[in-house]
Design a protein around this motif. Sequence first.
Motif, PDB file in Angstrom:
ATOM      1  N   LEU A 114      13.263  -1.937  -4.267  1.00  0.00           N
ATOM      2  CA  LEU A 114      13.179  -3.396  -4.195  1.00  0.00           C
ATOM      3  C   LEU A 114      12.359  -3.842  -2.993  1.00  0.00           C
ATOM      4  O   LEU A 114      11.563  -4.796  -3.069  1.00  0.00           O
TER       5      LEU A 114
ATOM      6  N   ASN B  12       9.016  -5.985  -3.378  1.00  0.00           N
ATOM      7  CA  ASN B  12       8.871  -7.296  -2.759  1.00  0.00           C
ATOM      8  C   ASN B  12       7.630  -7.378  -1.878  1.00  0.00           C
ATOM      9  O   ASN B  12       6.938  -8.390  -1.834  1.00  0.00           O
ATOM     10  N   ARG B  13       7.380  -6.304  -1.173  1.00  0.00           N
ATOM     11  CA  ARG B  13       6.198  -6.285  -0.313  1.00  0.00           C
ATOM     12  C   ARG B  13       4.910  -6.360  -1.158  1.00  0.00           C
ATOM     13  O   ARG B  13       3.955  -7.060  -0.805  1.00  0.00           O
TER      14      ARG B  13
ATOM     15  N   LYS C 261       4.464  -9.874  -2.500  1.00  0.00           N
ATOM     16  CA  LYS C 261       4.005 -10.777  -1.447  1.00  0.00           C
ATOM     17  C   LYS C 261       2.494 -10.679  -1.269  1.00  0.00           C
ATOM     18  O   LYS C 261       1.796 -11.696  -1.133  1.00  0.00           O
TER      19      LYS C 261
END
Length: 582
Positions: free
Chosen positions: A359, A363-364, A367
């Motif tokens: 996760l 998420n990185r 982004k």
Amino acid sequence: MLIINYSFSQNDSKIEKLKKRLEQDNISKSEKSKALSALSYNHSNIDSSLFFAEQALAIAREINDANLQADALQEISHVEYRLGNNSKSLDASLRALRIYDSLGLTELKAAIYGQLANNSLTDKDYNSAITYLKNAEHIYTISDKRGNLILTQLNLGEAYRLEGQLDSAAIYFKETLEKNKTKNNNIVQGYSLGNLGMVLRAQESFDVAEWHLVEAIAILEPLGDAYSTSVYLTELGRIYWKTSQWNLAEAKLLSAYHMANEAGLKEQIRDFSRTLTDFYKERQQYDKALDYLEINRIYQDSLVNKASIQQIEQLKANYEIGKRESEISLLNTVTTNQRNQMILLGIGVLFISVLALMLFRGNRAIKKVNERIANQNIIIEKREQEKALLLKELNHRVKNNLQMISSLLSLQSHELSGHPAQEALLAGKHRVEALSLVHRKLYQEGAETKIALKEYIEELVLGLFYGYNVPFKPKLSIDNSSISIDKAIPLALIINEIVVNSLKYAYADIKAPSLEITVKEVAQHQLELDISDNGIGFTEKEGDKKNSFGLKLIHSLIGQLDGHIERLKTNGTHWKIKLGHI
């Protein structure tokens, strides 16, 4: 003033012979392509001329005849140039040039160089125009079977003058004058003298410039060349103004203005009225200065004020937009794949620590993708602004091209004075000007598809009154609303036809003429127009007439707008028009 190295004229007998030849069963495809190109060259109707040239090109390609392809492309270039499609004309010229070059047809290459120079001058690219004309001059110096060298050198002088290289311009004009001693061509003589006079006036050699300009006017004015004669008269006026010969200056400037006004030369009317404004202002005759300043304001925005957008810039912009859209599509694909991978990995993860790690990494990645998308959105917004600017410029170009057509119709009608066709040309001119006004409004207001109805109709009607020198003013009552361009164009033509008909025929022996136009929105998206005059009205025979072109055009346009028109029985003529889905 530029002399173009080609001409076009309609020869009815020749056209009929070509058409009969095309109808013969034994005609070969090669002969058919040649006949179509010849038909395009001789036909005065621009749309027909373009159609024939394109048919000639299609057949030449079918039989793989490079020479015939180049001939057809050359005709297409000429027609597109007359239509104001400079980019298409340039493309056709370059393709023809490559073919003539590969075939070693040097004089035909020189003719194409002349057309390319015209394209460059239209775009105010004087350096390129000079280069093309130099290439043509070099070819004609070696071989000049059609006598085009002197015209090419005259055009070179004008290109140098427009570029500001006055000494080089003077050299070429003097050379054409010397060569014309044997050719004795009045057009070449007049333009060479006049353009050299303009150069000398700019160099402040006033006495010599005056002589050249006077001689040029004496040659060209009897030929009916109102454009060049009025320009040279203005140059004379400037010389007298500069040398404080006030009465002579005023006489020449006014003569130039009236000549341009009679010939319908709107660009010259704009420029000459500005010159008269400055002249009267310096003479402290402020009432006259204000009168001509108002005329200048009316004509200011109706002409070519800015160079056309280059086709290369359009292609570049389209390429950049397409590339950005591809990048966005790729980013969306990457984002979707990463999201699917995260879901599959999440199902497969058995331990919380591994799931948390995945996760975090996901998420990185998201982004970073969001940051890239945000950057792309900024780029897209910029491109949308560029698209809006291009659309605005497109409306400007369409308006300018329509105005050019109007000027050509005006010039042609002047040459047909007394001929039955003159009235038809003038009617066509007013219809083209009505269309031009739509695109000018779109350009001015920065809108994409809407124009203000009140301002648009007022300017259209007042322009017609001004053009016909009508001594009274119309009574206008128009709602404040907007209308889309696809509705504005037929509406403009309807109003143009009715108002012009009244101005031309309604007021014979009418002591207090009047014309009233009312436009109101009677329901949502529905307009009601009332156009009435107190003229002599329709006779019973005229009232029953259904087959005139003007009435056919009006009823056709009313049908396009889902409308209805009726003529009320009153003193004079009263038209009531209802339009739906506006």
